[in-house]
Write an enzyme that holds these catalytic residues in place. Sequence first.
Site, PDB file in Angstrom:
ATOM      1  N   LYS A  29       0.847  -1.198   0.000  1.00 44.89           N
ATOM      2  CA  LYS A  29       0.000   0.000   0.000  1.00 44.89           C
ATOM      3  C   LYS A  29       0.877   1.241   0.000  1.00 44.89           C
ATOM      4  O   LYS A  29       1.865   1.300   0.748  1.00 44.89           O
ATOM      5  CB  LYS A  29      -0.894  -0.021   1.248  1.00 44.89           C
ATOM      6  CG  LYS A  29      -1.916   1.106   1.317  1.00 44.89           C
ATOM      7  CD  LYS A  29      -2.792   0.960   2.557  1.00 44.89           C
ATOM      8  CE  LYS A  29      -3.908   1.984   2.597  1.00 44.89           C
ATOM      9  NZ  LYS A  29      -4.808   1.792   3.772  1.00 44.89           N
ATOM     10  N   SER A  44      -9.718   1.837   2.568  1.00 45.88           N
ATOM     11  CA  SER A  44      -8.833   2.590   1.703  1.00 45.88           C
ATOM     12  C   SER A  44      -7.803   1.735   0.956  1.00 45.88           C
ATOM     13  O   SER A  44      -7.241   2.191  -0.038  1.00 45.88           O
ATOM     14  CB  SER A  44      -8.089   3.649   2.526  1.00 45.88           C
ATOM     15  OG  SER A  44      -7.290   3.033   3.522  1.00 45.88           O
ATOM     16  N   SER A  79      -9.947  -0.563   6.750  1.00 47.58           N
ATOM     17  CA  SER A  79      -9.383  -0.451   5.407  1.00 47.58           C
ATOM     18  C   SER A  79      -8.653  -1.677   4.871  1.00 47.58           C
ATOM     19  O   SER A  79      -8.295  -1.700   3.702  1.00 47.58           O
ATOM     20  CB  SER A  79      -8.434   0.744   5.334  1.00 47.58           C
ATOM     21  OG  SER A  79      -9.187   1.908   5.215  1.00 47.58           O
TER      22      SER A  79
HETATM   23  N1  GLN Z   1     -13.174   3.897   5.924  1.00 49.24           N
HETATM   24  C1  GLN Z   1     -12.575   4.354   7.145  1.00 49.24           C
HETATM   25  C2  GLN Z   1     -12.234   5.820   7.047  1.00 49.24           C
HETATM   26  O1  GLN Z   1     -12.523   6.401   6.031  1.00 49.24           O
HETATM   27  C3  GLN Z   1     -11.395   3.516   7.487  1.00 49.24           C
HETATM   28  C4  GLN Z   1     -10.144   3.959   6.874  1.00 49.24           C
HETATM   29  C5  GLN Z   1      -8.990   3.123   7.244  1.00 49.24           C
HETATM   30  O2  GLN Z   1      -9.132   2.079   7.870  1.00 49.24           O
HETATM   31  N2  GLN Z   1      -7.822   3.578   6.881  1.00 49.24           N
HETATM   32  O3  GLN Z   1     -11.708   6.400   7.955  1.00 49.24           O
END
Ligand code: GLN
Length: 487
Positions: A76, A151, A175
Site C-alpha cells: 500500500k 482505503s 481499510s
Molecule cells: N473507511 C474508514 C475511514 O474512512 C477507514 C479507513 C482506514 O481504515 N484507513 O476512515
Amino acid sequence: MEFAELSTAVTAVRAKKISAAELAQEYLARARERGAEIGAFISLNDKAVDKARQIDHLIAKGQDPGPLAGACLGIKDLLCTDGLRTTAGSRMLEKFVPPYSATVVARLESAGAVTIGKTNLDEFAMGSSNEQSAFGPCRNPWDSTRVAGGSSGGSAAAVAAELVMAAIGTDTGGSIRQPAAFCGVVGVKPTYGRVSRYGIIAFASSLDQAGPMTKSVRDSALLLEVICGQDALDTTSSAQNVPRFVQQLKPQTRGLKVGLLKEYLSGGVDAAITKALERATAELRSRGAEIVEVSVPLTAMAVPIYYLVATSEASSNLSRYDGVRYGSRADFAEKPPEDLAEFYSRSRGQGFGPEVKRRIMLGTYALSSGYYDAYFRKACQVRRLLHDQFVAAFQSCDVILGPVTPTTAFKIGANIKDPLQMYLSDIFTTATNLAGLPGMSVPAGFDDQGLPVGLQVMAGHFQEQTMLNVGAALEEIFGQSGSPGRG
Ligand code: GLN
C-alpha cells in the site's frame, strides 16, 4: 506459471523449480497491463527483477533466501519504501521518495519478498471506496463499474486479479477488511501493537495497523509471522511473543465458542451477507462449535466515536504538511504569499483533497478549546467503555463472527456525494480498531450479481492464532473465491 497462492510459489522458488526473476518479470508485466486498467497501482518498482535476481543468487549459492523467497508483493502506498516513491495517494506527497523503508517492508524484503509496486489508496487512507485517491479510483476486478473498497482498494484488487501474490494494507477503521470483502480476498488486521507502525504514514496513530491481504488464510499466516513482533523504532509495538502461525494453522471448530454479536444481527445488511452468515453458523455448529449470543451495546456508538478519534488524530498528524518541513509547496512564482498564513493555506489548500480537508476541519473542531471536553474527551471515554465491553464479551466466547460490511461492492460514484453514507459502510469494522482487537475478513461466496461476500472473524487481544484457525474453517466451508476471468 499459475500459482494460486503465495505459499506454493515460494516453495517452488526455494526448490529451484522456477526462478524468482521469472516470477518478478511475469507479475510486473501483469501489474503494468491489467493493473493500469483497474487503477491498482500508483507506482511500479523497476528494481523488482534485480531484487529477484539477488534471491536466485542466494539460492544458487546454497544460502537460505528466507521464508518469502520470490514472493511478489504489492505494498500500500502509505508505507515508506526506500528509494521508491511513496505518495499516500496525495498530491501533497506526489514527489516524495523516502530515504528509508517502513519496518514492515524491511522485514518482508529481508525475508526474500520482492516489491512489485505501490498500491492505490484513498488519500492518507481516508475513505471506504478508493475514490478519494489523487491518482484516480481503483476499480473492482469483478465488476469494473464498482469500487474495490477502501482505503486499501489497490492492494485488494491487485491480489484478487492476481497482479501480485499478496499485498500489505493498513486498517484504521476497516481499510484492510472492507476492501478484502469487496474483492473476495483474505484480509487481516492484527491486534494493535502486533505490527510496527514505523515508516507508515500516520493517519490516526492509536488505530492504525498494517496487515496482510492474500488469496488464502495460510498466506496471511505466513506474512504475519514475518511482519509481527516488537520493533525498537515503534514504542507502541508489543513485546508479546509471536506464535508460529503457519505451523499451528488448522481449521478449528470443535470445542470452540463462536459468538454472534446481538447488535450486528439487527438487519440492514444485504440478504446475501445474512445468508452467508447463517450458513457459516450452521456449518460451524455441525462441526462441533458452540454458538453463543454475546452483546457489546456500545458498538452502536462505534462510528461516531471513530469519526471523532480518527479525525482528531488526523488533524494533528497532518499538521506537519506545511510546505516547509513536509509536503509540496504551492507555486508562488506568479503571486507570492503576503504572509506565513497564506503560505501555509495555499500549500495545504492545493496539496490536500476534499475528504482530507473535511477531516482536518472536523478533527480541529473536536480538539479545540471549548469543544474538547464535549467531543474528543467524551469520545475517548466511551472508547474505553467499548473496549471493556468487548473484553467482557470475550470471556464467554473465543471468536465473534459477523458481517464485514452492510453491502457488497457498491457502484463507483454511488456514495461519493454523501460522506455520512460512506462513513456508515464502516459500521461493522471500526469497533475492533477502537478496542485494539484483531479482526479478519474471509471470503464467503458471492451474491446473485457475482460480487464477493466477506465474513468477519474477531478475536480477543493477541488471539490471532484462534482467529486464523476459524478463518481456515470458513475457508474450508466456502472455498477460495478464485480470480475474475481466471475462475
Ligand atoms: N473507511 C474508514 C475511514 O474512512 C477507514 C479507513 C482506514 O481504515 N484507513 O476512515
